[in-house]
Write a protein that holds these residues in place. Sequence first.
Motif, mmCIF file in Angstrom:
data_model
loop_
_atom_site.group_PDB
_atom_site.id
_atom_site.type_symbol
_atom_site.label_atom_id
_atom_site.label_comp_id
_atom_site.label_asym_id
_atom_site.label_seq_id
_atom_site.Cartn_x
_atom_site.Cartn_y
_atom_site.Cartn_z
ATOM 1 N N VAL A 44 0.768 -1.009 0.054
ATOM 2 C CA VAL A 44 -0.042 0.042 -0.224
ATOM 3 C C VAL A 44 0.932 1.281 0.147
ATOM 4 C CG1 VAL A 44 -1.827 1.330 1.194
ATOM 5 C CG2 VAL A 44 -1.924 -1.108 1.062
ATOM 6 N N ARG A 45 2.108 1.427 0.960
ATOM 7 C CA ARG A 45 2.876 2.302 0.823
ATOM 8 C C ARG A 45 3.337 2.361 -0.543
ATOM 9 N NH1 ARG A 45 5.323 1.466 6.762
ATOM 10 N NH2 ARG A 45 3.420 2.489 8.055
ATOM 11 N N LEU A 46 3.945 1.551 -1.201
ATOM 12 C CA LEU A 46 4.776 1.516 -2.519
ATOM 13 C C LEU A 46 3.731 1.908 -3.857
ATOM 14 C CD1 LEU A 46 7.356 -1.362 -2.264
ATOM 15 C CD2 LEU A 46 7.735 1.081 -2.265
ATOM 16 N N SER A 47 2.564 1.357 -3.572
ATOM 17 C CA SER A 47 1.509 1.593 -4.652
ATOM 18 C C SER A 47 0.181 1.863 -4.279
ATOM 19 C CB SER A 47 1.557 0.071 -5.376
ATOM 20 O OG SER A 47 2.612 -0.026 -5.910
ATOM 21 N N PRO A 48 -0.028 3.221 -3.555
ATOM 22 C CA PRO A 48 -1.193 3.620 -3.000
ATOM 23 C C PRO A 48 -2.533 3.883 -3.972
ATOM 24 C CG PRO A 48 0.407 5.332 -3.185
ATOM 25 C CD PRO A 48 1.058 4.403 -3.599
ATOM 26 N N GLY A 49 -3.461 3.658 -3.722
ATOM 27 C CA GLY A 49 -4.805 3.593 -4.320
ATOM 28 C C GLY A 49 -4.956 2.358 -5.019
ATOM 29 N N LYS A 50 -4.480 1.290 -4.636
ATOM 30 C CA LYS A 50 -5.070 -0.088 -5.177
ATOM 31 C C LYS A 50 -5.802 -0.792 -4.477
ATOM 32 C CE LYS A 50 -1.093 -0.783 -8.061
ATOM 33 N NZ LYS A 50 -1.113 -0.441 -9.436
ATOM 34 N N THR A 51 -6.547 -1.708 -5.276
ATOM 35 C CA THR A 51 -7.805 -2.606 -4.634
ATOM 36 C C THR A 51 -7.112 -3.859 -4.059
ATOM 37 O OG1 THR A 51 -8.158 -3.796 -6.489
ATOM 38 C CG2 THR A 51 -9.330 -1.864 -6.293
ATOM 39 N N ALA A 52 -8.198 -4.398 -3.146
ATOM 40 C CA ALA A 52 -7.614 -5.488 -2.444
ATOM 41 C C ALA A 52 -7.348 -6.605 -3.542
ATOM 42 C CB ALA A 52 -8.533 -5.894 -1.271
ATOM 43 N N ARG A 53 -8.139 -6.599 -4.496
ATOM 44 C CA ARG A 53 -8.037 -7.739 -5.507
ATOM 45 C C ARG A 53 -6.611 -7.411 -6.205
ATOM 46 N NH1 ARG A 53 -12.523 -8.094 -8.671
ATOM 47 N NH2 ARG A 53 -13.078 -9.748 -7.010
ATOM 48 N N GLU A 54 -6.135 -6.295 -6.260
ATOM 49 C CA GLU A 54 -4.914 -5.726 -7.164
ATOM 50 C C GLU A 54 -3.638 -6.271 -6.214
ATOM 51 O OE1 GLU A 54 -6.476 -2.313 -9.998
ATOM 52 O OE2 GLU A 54 -5.934 -1.839 -7.778
ATOM 53 N N ILE A 55 -3.868 -5.761 -5.101
ATOM 54 C CA ILE A 55 -2.815 -5.882 -3.959
ATOM 55 C C ILE A 55 -2.715 -7.682 -3.913
ATOM 56 C CG2 ILE A 55 -2.027 -5.856 -1.393
ATOM 57 C CD1 ILE A 55 -3.717 -2.931 -1.540
ATOM 58 N N GLY A 56 -3.749 -8.277 -3.547
ATOM 59 C CA GLY A 56 -3.535 -9.909 -3.380
ATOM 60 C C GLY A 56 -3.088 -10.529 -4.658
ATOM 61 N N LYS A 57 -3.240 -10.118 -5.920
ATOM 62 C CA LYS A 57 -2.662 -10.559 -7.211
ATOM 63 C C LYS A 57 -1.489 -10.380 -7.252
ATOM 64 C CE LYS A 57 -3.860 -10.925 -12.005
ATOM 65 N NZ LYS A 57 -4.713 -10.426 -12.946
ATOM 66 N N GLN A 58 -0.848 -9.099 -6.626
ATOM 67 C CA GLN A 58 0.469 -8.812 -6.723
ATOM 68 C C GLN A 58 1.524 -9.452 -5.645
ATOM 69 O OE1 GLN A 58 0.676 -4.363 -6.575
ATOM 70 N NE2 GLN A 58 0.203 -4.455 -8.693
ATOM 71 N N LEU A 59 0.692 -9.615 -4.821
ATOM 72 C CA LEU A 59 1.421 -10.314 -3.587
ATOM 73 C C LEU A 59 1.760 -11.946 -3.522
ATOM 74 C CD1 LEU A 59 0.489 -8.073 -0.333
ATOM 75 C CD2 LEU A 59 2.800 -8.243 -1.730
ATOM 76 N N GLU A 72 -7.258 -17.839 -2.460
ATOM 77 C CA GLU A 72 -7.072 -17.060 -1.426
ATOM 78 C C GLU A 72 -6.713 -15.574 -1.329
ATOM 79 O OE1 GLU A 72 -7.920 -16.739 2.437
ATOM 80 O OE2 GLU A 72 -8.871 -18.253 1.540
ATOM 81 N N ARG A 73 -5.922 -15.237 -2.544
ATOM 82 C CA ARG A 73 -5.021 -14.096 -2.503
ATOM 83 C C ARG A 73 -5.953 -12.862 -1.995
ATOM 84 N NH1 ARG A 73 -3.462 -14.582 -8.694
ATOM 85 N NH2 ARG A 73 -5.719 -14.108 -9.657
ATOM 86 N N THR A 74 -7.330 -12.646 -2.718
ATOM 87 C CA THR A 74 -8.093 -11.406 -2.556
ATOM 88 C C THR A 74 -8.501 -11.509 -0.907
ATOM 89 O OG1 THR A 74 -8.945 -11.085 -4.728
ATOM 90 C CG2 THR A 74 -10.194 -10.347 -3.006
ATOM 91 N N GLY A 75 -8.920 -12.648 -0.521
ATOM 92 C CA GLY A 75 -9.517 -12.775 0.676
ATOM 93 C C GLY A 75 -8.389 -12.526 2.019
ATOM 94 N N LYS A 76 -7.105 -13.052 1.553
ATOM 95 C CA LYS A 76 -5.891 -12.458 2.515
ATOM 96 C C LYS A 76 -5.791 -11.254 2.605
ATOM 97 C CE LYS A 76 -2.483 -16.561 1.927
ATOM 98 N NZ LYS A 76 -1.292 -16.702 1.210
ATOM 99 N N ALA A 77 -5.693 -10.421 1.349
ATOM 100 C CA ALA A 77 -5.610 -8.931 1.255
ATOM 101 C C ALA A 77 -6.732 -8.287 1.822
ATOM 102 C CB ALA A 77 -5.222 -8.589 -0.134
ATOM 103 N N ARG A 78 -7.742 -8.646 1.695
ATOM 104 C CA ARG A 78 -9.063 -7.795 2.435
ATOM 105 C C ARG A 78 -8.825 -7.974 3.894
ATOM 106 N NH1 ARG A 78 -12.946 -9.590 -1.768
ATOM 107 N NH2 ARG A 78 -13.265 -8.030 -3.234
#
Length: 77
Positions: free
Chosen positions: A10-25, A32-38
């Motif tokens: 979030v600090r490196l890429s602000p403005g992303k959705t939970a889905r985007e964050i989960g997919k990247q991580l 489980e990636r979107t659930g983990k991020a949420r």
Amino acid sequence: TDAELVLAKVRLSPGKTAREIGKQLWPDDKEERTGKARRRLSDLKNIGVVYNRTLTDQDGTKERESRWWPVNYLASE
């Protein structure tokens, strides 16, 4: 921990959705990636280090998912 990973993203890429964050991580964990991020975003919001907003486009239509920013994010949204 997963929360530290999410906060760093979030600090490196602000403005992303939970889905985007989960997919990247967790690109290989499709189940489980979107659930983990949420879950981690919710935890981080509860301790006050991130916040979320649901944005609208120029037609006034709201996005389906909230976007996340670090609390100290100062750029215009």
